[in-house]
Design a protein around this motif. Structure first.
Motif, PDB file in Angstrom:
ATOM      1  N   LEU A  17       0.916  -1.054  -0.154  1.00  0.00           N
ATOM      2  CA  LEU A  17       0.245  -0.252   0.082  1.00  0.00           C
ATOM      3  C   LEU A  17       0.384   1.787   0.132  1.00  0.00           C
ATOM      4  O   LEU A  17       0.259   2.161  -0.637  1.00  0.00           O
ATOM      5  N   TRP A  18       2.047   0.698   0.383  1.00  0.00           N
ATOM      6  CA  TRP A  18       2.856   2.140   0.169  1.00  0.00           C
ATOM      7  C   TRP A  18       4.061   2.146  -0.248  1.00  0.00           C
ATOM      8  O   TRP A  18       5.052   1.604   0.644  1.00  0.00           O
ATOM      9  N   PRO A  19       4.715   1.473  -1.549  1.00  0.00           N
ATOM     10  CA  PRO A  19       5.711   1.201  -2.038  1.00  0.00           C
ATOM     11  C   PRO A  19       7.049   1.994  -1.652  1.00  0.00           C
ATOM     12  O   PRO A  19       8.000   1.322  -2.116  1.00  0.00           O
ATOM     13  N   GLN A  20       6.649   3.579  -1.349  1.00  0.00           N
ATOM     14  CA  GLN A  20       7.885   4.637  -1.501  1.00  0.00           C
ATOM     15  C   GLN A  20       7.913   4.354  -0.062  1.00  0.00           C
ATOM     16  O   GLN A  20       8.599   5.277   0.140  1.00  0.00           O
ATOM     17  N   GLY A  34       0.780   9.006  -1.447  1.00  0.00           N
ATOM     18  CA  GLY A  34       1.701   7.280  -1.888  1.00  0.00           C
ATOM     19  C   GLY A  34       1.047   6.668  -1.505  1.00  0.00           C
ATOM     20  O   GLY A  34       1.023   5.450  -1.837  1.00  0.00           O
ATOM     21  N   PHE A  35      -0.099   7.057  -1.240  1.00  0.00           N
ATOM     22  CA  PHE A  35      -0.558   5.090  -0.436  1.00  0.00           C
ATOM     23  C   PHE A  35      -1.137   4.699  -1.399  1.00  0.00           C
ATOM     24  O   PHE A  35      -1.607   5.690  -3.131  1.00  0.00           O
ATOM     25  N   GLU A  36      -2.124   3.390  -2.048  1.00  0.00           N
ATOM     26  CA  GLU A  36      -2.318   3.130  -3.682  1.00  0.00           C
ATOM     27  C   GLU A  36      -3.110   2.466  -3.730  1.00  0.00           C
ATOM     28  O   GLU A  36      -3.720   1.734  -2.301  1.00  0.00           O
ATOM     29  N   TRP A  37      -3.585   3.642  -3.669  1.00  0.00           N
ATOM     30  CA  TRP A  37      -5.769   3.030  -3.485  1.00  0.00           C
ATOM     31  C   TRP A  37      -6.487   1.681  -4.258  1.00  0.00           C
ATOM     32  O   TRP A  37      -6.488   0.930  -4.350  1.00  0.00           O
ATOM     33  N   PHE A  38      -5.194   1.716  -5.574  1.00  0.00           N
ATOM     34  CA  PHE A  38      -5.818   0.552  -6.632  1.00  0.00           C
ATOM     35  C   PHE A  38      -5.506  -0.537  -6.124  1.00  0.00           C
ATOM     36  O   PHE A  38      -6.314  -1.652  -5.800  1.00  0.00           O
ATOM     37  N   SER A  39      -4.417  -0.912  -5.719  1.00  0.00           N
ATOM     38  CA  SER A  39      -3.722  -1.947  -4.633  1.00  0.00           C
ATOM     39  C   SER A  39      -5.005  -1.992  -3.733  1.00  0.00           C
ATOM     40  O   SER A  39      -5.553  -3.539  -3.344  1.00  0.00           O
TER      41      SER A  39
END
Length: 142
Positions: A17-20, A34-39
Motif C-alpha cells: 500500500l505504501w511502495p515508496q 503515496g497510498f496505493e488506493w488501486f492496490s
C-alpha cells in the motif's frame, strides 16, 4: 502463531500500500501521501471473491467430504495461480516486444476480464445442482 501471521500481514500491507515508504515526519497526511488506493481496491475485491468462492464450495459439498473438497479446491486454486503467473509473464514479454509494454499489459487485462466474465456462463449450470440439494435438504427436515 497469530502474532507471526499478523506481523506478516502488516509487513506486506505496508510494502504493497505504501511502495515508496512513508514520508517523514510522520503525520496523518503521510498516511495518504503515496497510498496505493488501486492496490487496496484490487486486494479487497480479490478477498471478497475468494470468500464467495469458499462459501459456495462449503454450501455445495456434503459435510462428509468437506475437508477433501477444501484441500482439492486450494490445490486447484494454487495451481491456477502458478500457471497463470507463468503464462501471463510469458505473454506479457512476448507482447511487450511486439507492441510495447503498455499495450501488452492492456491486452492481458482485457483477456483476463473476458475470461472472468465467461464464468458467468457457469451460473446456470451450477445453480441447478445447488437448488436440487437445497430441496432435498428441506425434504429431509420435513
Amino acid at each position: 502463531v497469530v502474532g507471526v501471521i499478523l506481523n506478516l500481514a502488516v509487513f506486506f500491507a505496508y510494502h504493497v500500500l505504501w511502495p515508496q515508504g512513508l514520508a517523514q515526519p510522520f503525520t496523518a497526511w503521510t498516511l495518504f501521501a503515496g497510498f496505493e488506493w488501486f492496490s487496496l481496491l484490487i486486494g479487497a475485491t480479490y478477498m471478497t471473491a475468494s470468500l464467495i468462492q469458499l462459501d459456495f464450495a462449503a454450501r455445495v459439498c456434503p459435510p462428509q467430504t468437506a475437508a477433501t473438497v477444501f484441500a482439492l479446491l486450494m490445490a486447484l486454486s494454487n495451481a491456477g495461480f502458478s500457471i497463470s503467473a507463468a503464462v501471463g509473464g510469458y505473454l506479457y514479454d512476448w507482447g511487450a516486444s511486439r507492441w510495447g509494454a503498455r499495450v501488452s499489459f492492456n491486452v492481458l487485462v482485457a483477456a483476463g476480464a473476458a475470461t472472468t466474465a465467461c464464468c458467468w456462463l457457469l451460473i446456470g449450470v451450477l445453480s441447478k445442482p445447488m437448488a436440487q440439494q437445497t430441496g432435498a435438504h428441506n425434504d429431509a427436515h420435513n
